[in-house]
Enzyme design. Structure first.
Site: not given
Length: 168
Positions: A45, A122
């Site tokens: 990521e 998230d």
């Protein structure tokens, strides 16, 4: 690495719109996101913070700069930890160099999926960001392999804005 751009919507490559909000993205920022997509099977990521300006009524945002992973940050295929103080230093530098016009506007990160969906991690992280920045409009960007999605909070839920492009 820090990518710095000072501009407004005339130089935008894309914008997101909905829920009485418009978020303009400078073309150099969009290019950073495109370069960091997780297209390889082992790509980790990428992530950073969003820095830019807002209109007086805060219904329009310009994302003019983003940070990218730095040496003290940690990341894997499916997670990241934004630990390097360089991200905050970039926010402070832009704030002071623009007499307070450029501010922290949220975060961005990649997902190894074509059309990225926010995870519960998230959403919890975004909620924490909102609690620490109560007086400003924040945006959260997920960069997928095929699509980039931008989320804002409305009525206690994270809503995706519609992506649009400007032909130059």
């Amino acid at each position: 690495m820090i990518t710095t751009v000072i501009s407004v919507s005339l130089d935008s490559m894309m914008y997101f719109e909905g829920y009485n909000q418009r978020v303009n993205v400078h073309k150099d920022v969009a290019e950073v996101w495109h370069r960091h997509r997780q297209t390889g099977a082992k790509t980790v990521e990428s992530f950073g913070v969003l820095i830019g300006t807002t209109s007086v009524n805060r219904r329009e945002i310009w994302i003019e700069m983003v940070t990218t992973p730095m040496s003290r940050d940690q990341c894997s295929r499916f997670s990241f930890s934004l630990l390097d103080p360089g991200h905050q230093k970039a926010v402070c530098k832009m704030f002071y160099s623009t007499d307070g016009r450029a501010i922290y506007l949220g975060t961005w990160h990649t997902h190894p999926e074509s059309i990225p969906e926010p995870s519960n991690i998230d959403k919890n992280d975004w909620a924490n960001c909102l609690r620490m920045n109560r007086r400003r409009p924040l945006a959260f960007v997920l960069v997928g392999i095929e699509e980039i999605r931008l989320f804002i909070q409305r009525n206690g839920r994270f809503k995706s804005l519609q992506e649009n492009h400007i032909t130059m």
